[in-house]
Design an enzyme around this catalytic site. Structure first.
Site, PDB file in Angstrom:
ATOM      1  N   HIS A  48      12.153  -4.517   9.075  1.00  0.00           N
ATOM      2  CA  HIS A  48      11.209  -5.427   8.417  1.00  0.00           C
ATOM      3  C   HIS A  48      10.510  -4.653   7.300  1.00  0.00           C
ATOM      4  O   HIS A  48       9.974  -3.559   7.515  1.00  0.00           O
ATOM      5  CB  HIS A  48      10.203  -5.944   9.444  1.00  0.00           C
ATOM      6  CG  HIS A  48       9.025  -6.639   8.839  1.00  0.00           C
ATOM      7  ND1 HIS A  48       9.147  -7.530   7.783  1.00  0.00           N
ATOM      8  CD2 HIS A  48       7.694  -6.564   9.112  1.00  0.00           C
ATOM      9  CE1 HIS A  48       7.949  -7.966   7.448  1.00  0.00           C
ATOM     10  NE2 HIS A  48       7.051  -7.392   8.238  1.00  0.00           N
ATOM     11  N   CYS A  53       6.116 -11.972  11.685  1.00  0.00           N
ATOM     12  CA  CYS A  53       7.090 -11.184  10.907  1.00  0.00           C
ATOM     13  C   CYS A  53       8.361 -10.877  11.702  1.00  0.00           C
ATOM     14  O   CYS A  53       9.366 -10.476  11.127  1.00  0.00           O
ATOM     15  CB  CYS A  53       6.455  -9.884  10.419  1.00  0.00           C
ATOM     16  SG  CYS A  53       5.092 -10.154   9.293  1.00  0.00           S
ATOM     17  N   ASN A 107       5.781  -7.478   1.246  1.00  0.00           N
ATOM     18  CA  ASN A 107       6.103  -7.890   2.616  1.00  0.00           C
ATOM     19  C   ASN A 107       6.254  -9.413   2.633  1.00  0.00           C
ATOM     20  O   ASN A 107       5.274 -10.139   2.467  1.00  0.00           O
ATOM     21  CB  ASN A 107       4.958  -7.428   3.527  1.00  0.00           C
ATOM     22  CG  ASN A 107       5.127  -7.847   4.969  1.00  0.00           C
ATOM     23  OD1 ASN A 107       5.946  -8.700   5.300  1.00  0.00           O
ATOM     24  ND2 ASN A 107       4.329  -7.259   5.842  1.00  0.00           N
TER      25      ASN A 107
HETATM   26  N1  ACO Z   1      -6.884  -0.426  -3.246  1.00  0.00           N
HETATM   27  C1  ACO Z   1      -7.727   0.631  -3.243  1.00  0.00           C
HETATM   28  N2  ACO Z   1      -8.390   1.013  -2.155  1.00  0.00           N
HETATM   29  C2  ACO Z   1      -8.213   0.316  -1.026  1.00  0.00           C
HETATM   30  C3  ACO Z   1      -7.345  -0.774  -0.966  1.00  0.00           C
HETATM   31  C4  ACO Z   1      -6.671  -1.145  -2.139  1.00  0.00           C
HETATM   32  N3  ACO Z   1      -5.819  -2.186  -2.193  1.00  0.00           N
HETATM   33  N4  ACO Z   1      -7.355  -1.268   0.298  1.00  0.00           N
HETATM   34  C5  ACO Z   1      -8.191  -0.499   1.007  1.00  0.00           C
HETATM   35  N5  ACO Z   1      -8.711   0.449   0.207  1.00  0.00           N
HETATM   36  C6  ACO Z   1      -9.645   1.508   0.550  1.00  0.00           C
HETATM   37  C7  ACO Z   1     -10.424   1.201   1.795  1.00  0.00           C
HETATM   38  O1  ACO Z   1     -11.542   0.377   1.472  1.00  0.00           O
HETATM   39  C8  ACO Z   1     -10.839   2.572   2.247  1.00  0.00           C
HETATM   40  O2  ACO Z   1     -11.924   2.994   1.491  1.00  0.00           O
HETATM   41  P1  ACO Z   1     -13.120   3.805   2.193  1.00  0.00           P
HETATM   42  O3  ACO Z   1     -12.498   5.067   2.728  1.00  0.00           O
HETATM   43  O4  ACO Z   1     -14.067   4.014   1.058  1.00  0.00           O
HETATM   44  O5  ACO Z   1     -13.622   2.910   3.275  1.00  0.00           O
HETATM   45  C9  ACO Z   1      -9.645   3.432   1.837  1.00  0.00           C
HETATM   46  O6  ACO Z   1      -8.926   2.686   0.857  1.00  0.00           O
HETATM   47  C10 ACO Z   1      -8.721   3.783   2.973  1.00  0.00           C
HETATM   48  O7  ACO Z   1      -8.477   2.599   3.686  1.00  0.00           O
HETATM   49  P2  ACO Z   1      -7.614   2.624   4.967  1.00  0.00           P
HETATM   50  O8  ACO Z   1      -7.564   1.241   5.565  1.00  0.00           O
HETATM   51  O9  ACO Z   1      -8.006   3.764   5.838  1.00  0.00           O
HETATM   52  O10 ACO Z   1      -6.203   2.950   4.329  1.00  0.00           O
HETATM   53  P3  ACO Z   1      -4.889   3.358   5.074  1.00  0.00           P
HETATM   54  O11 ACO Z   1      -4.497   4.700   4.617  1.00  0.00           O
HETATM   55  O12 ACO Z   1      -4.936   3.091   6.538  1.00  0.00           O
HETATM   56  O13 ACO Z   1      -3.863   2.343   4.450  1.00  0.00           O
HETATM   57  C11 ACO Z   1      -2.692   0.315   4.975  1.00  0.00           C
HETATM   58  C12 ACO Z   1      -4.037   0.931   4.605  1.00  0.00           C
HETATM   59  C13 ACO Z   1      -1.732   0.511   3.815  1.00  0.00           C
HETATM   60  C14 ACO Z   1      -2.887  -1.163   5.216  1.00  0.00           C
HETATM   61  C15 ACO Z   1      -2.164   1.035   6.230  1.00  0.00           C
HETATM   62  O14 ACO Z   1      -3.112   1.011   7.253  1.00  0.00           O
HETATM   63  C16 ACO Z   1      -0.923   0.437   6.704  1.00  0.00           C
HETATM   64  O15 ACO Z   1       0.129   0.662   6.151  1.00  0.00           O
HETATM   65  N6  ACO Z   1      -0.976  -0.317   7.800  1.00  0.00           N
HETATM   66  C17 ACO Z   1       0.147  -1.052   8.284  1.00  0.00           C
HETATM   67  C18 ACO Z   1      -0.151  -2.479   8.053  1.00  0.00           C
HETATM   68  C19 ACO Z   1       0.934  -3.214   7.366  1.00  0.00           C
HETATM   69  O16 ACO Z   1       1.854  -2.718   6.748  1.00  0.00           O
HETATM   70  N7  ACO Z   1       0.803  -4.493   7.492  1.00  0.00           N
HETATM   71  C20 ACO Z   1       1.779  -5.356   6.928  1.00  0.00           C
HETATM   72  C21 ACO Z   1       1.611  -6.692   7.464  1.00  0.00           C
HETATM   73  S1  ACO Z   1       1.839  -6.760   9.137  1.00  0.00           S
HETATM   74  C22 ACO Z   1       3.425  -6.733   9.444  1.00  0.00           C
HETATM   75  O17 ACO Z   1       4.240  -7.064   8.623  1.00  0.00           O
HETATM   76  C23 ACO Z   1       3.797  -6.288  10.748  1.00  0.00           C
END
Ligand code: ACO
Length: 316
Positions: free
Chosen positions: A241, A108, A271
């Site tokens: 980004h 990215c 993204n």
């Molecule tokens: N819909 C509903 N529920 C979901 C989904 C979804 N799409 N995805 C995960 N969940 C659930 C999980 O299973 C979990 O359930 P559980 O508590 O029963 O186990 C719950 O939601 C919470 O999951 P977490 O992974 O803790 O959610 P979090 O609040 O951390 O958010 C996210 C996840 C959005 C990916 C966050 O960690 C984030 O923003 N990370 C940054 C990663 C990113 O933006 N990557 C982009 C690509 S990389 C790059 O471009 C650099």
């Protein structure tokens, strides 16, 4: 280096959060509150090559040039139909350009790496006009049955033409080897003589990526602003980004800056990997939001873990 033309191209198919919830255990509320994404564009009838070529044609026209005027093509790409030849070679032929080309994989962060390399190449005096194209199709590497990754990404292409000038005020690149937080292993042919790895679609530890992205971006932005001797009140826009609105907001709050200085389009496109900043820049350029002398801070972060930032003065 200075930017003299921008272009972008997006797939025609819009996939909303509601459409994803038809086959995934997810919902609009979860996706929107955690990422800011409302919809994304996904390649269906068109190809990534077509998008890349269209973005390049846009950028070349915007620069008032023709394909024959391009001296070098740098393509940031991690997913396309071919491993060899590079996407840049395919794009060159379709554009009717006649210059050396190379692909780079900076995940990215690829756009900032391409811009930095372009600047170094221009400084060597070997070339005049470089076409940078960032094109990616992450819809082809995510597991569409995994709700934690498939909802985050979209496809698209962004391009720009850069030439010799004094508008790149500073840039900084950083790489820390860390595979586990974010990786994709390509499926390879069976080899009877070696251990054959099990193939996995895109794997991401969202929490680790979140922390690494925020830390790297803040550090990079501070470094490039210091190097360029630029104070926050002189910055017109921070183009980050478009990975996740919460990442962008955390960085903005840390920098103590106003929301309107952080343009976003992640709600429309998700993204799009390294294409996200070039697409955003092209939208701002075409919407007449940029004026000569505007100082732009650009910052990207991604798998590697890699990151980079730069300060660029807008002005053709
Ligand atoms: N819909 C509903 N529920 C979901 C989904 C979804 N799409 N995805 C995960 N969940 C659930 C999980 O299973 C979990 O359930 P559980 O508590 O029963 O186990 C719950 O939601 C919470 O999951 P977490 O992974 O803790 O959610 P979090 O609040 O951390 O958010 C996210 C996840 C959005 C990916 C966050 O960690 C984030 O923003 N990370 C940054 C990663 C990113 O933006 N990557 C982009 C690509 S990389 C790059 O471009 C650099």
């Amino acid at each position: 280096m200075k930017i003299i033309g921008t272009g972008s191209a997006l797939p025609t198919l819009t996939v909303t959060n509601e459409m994803l919830s038809e086959f995934l255990d997810t919902n609009h509320e979860w996706i929107y509150t955690r990422t800011g994404i409302v919809q994304r564009r996904i390649i269906s009838d068109e190809s990534l090559t077509e998008l890349a070529v269209s973005a390049c044609r846009n950028a070349i026209t915007n620069a008032n040039l023709e394909a024959k005027d391009i001296d070098f093509i740098l393509c940031s790409n991690i997913v396309n139909d071919y491993v060899i030849p590079g996407l840049s070679c395919i794009v060159q032929g379709k554009l009717g350009a006649n210059c050396p080309c190379i692909d780079l994989n900076g995940a990215c962060s690829g756009f900032i790496y391409a811009l930095d390399l372009a600047s170094a190449y221009l400084n060597m005096g070997k070339v005049k006009n470089i076409l940078i194209v960032c094109a990616d199709e992450l819809s082809k590497i995510v597991d569409w049955s995994a709700r934690d990754t498939s909802v985050l990404f979209g496809d698209g292409a962004g391009a720009m033409v850069v030439t010799q000038g004094k508008n790149l005020k500073s840039s900084h690149l950083s790489t820390t080897s860390a595979v586990a937080p974010l990786y994709y292993q390509r499926k390879l042919e069976f080899n009877p003589y070696s251990k054959n790895e099990e193939f996995k679609p895109l794997v991401m530890n969202g929490k680790d990526v979140y922390k690494m992205a925020v830390n790297a971006s803040i550090q990079d932005i501070n470094i490039v602003m210091q190097e360029a001797n630029v104070s926050p009140n002189e910055v017109s826009y921070y183009l980050l980004h478009q990975a996740n609105v919460r990442i962008i907001e955390t960085i903005r709050e840390y920098l103590g800056e106003r929301e309107e200085k952080f343009p976003k389009n992640i709600h429309k496109y998700g993204n799009t990997s390294s294409a996200s900043i070039p697409i955003l820049l092209d939208e701002m350029n075409k919407d007449g939001k940029l004026k000569d002398g505007d100082l732009l801070v650009m910052s990207a972060f991604g798998a590697g873990f890699s990151s980079g930032a730069c300060v660029v003065e807008w002005g053709k």
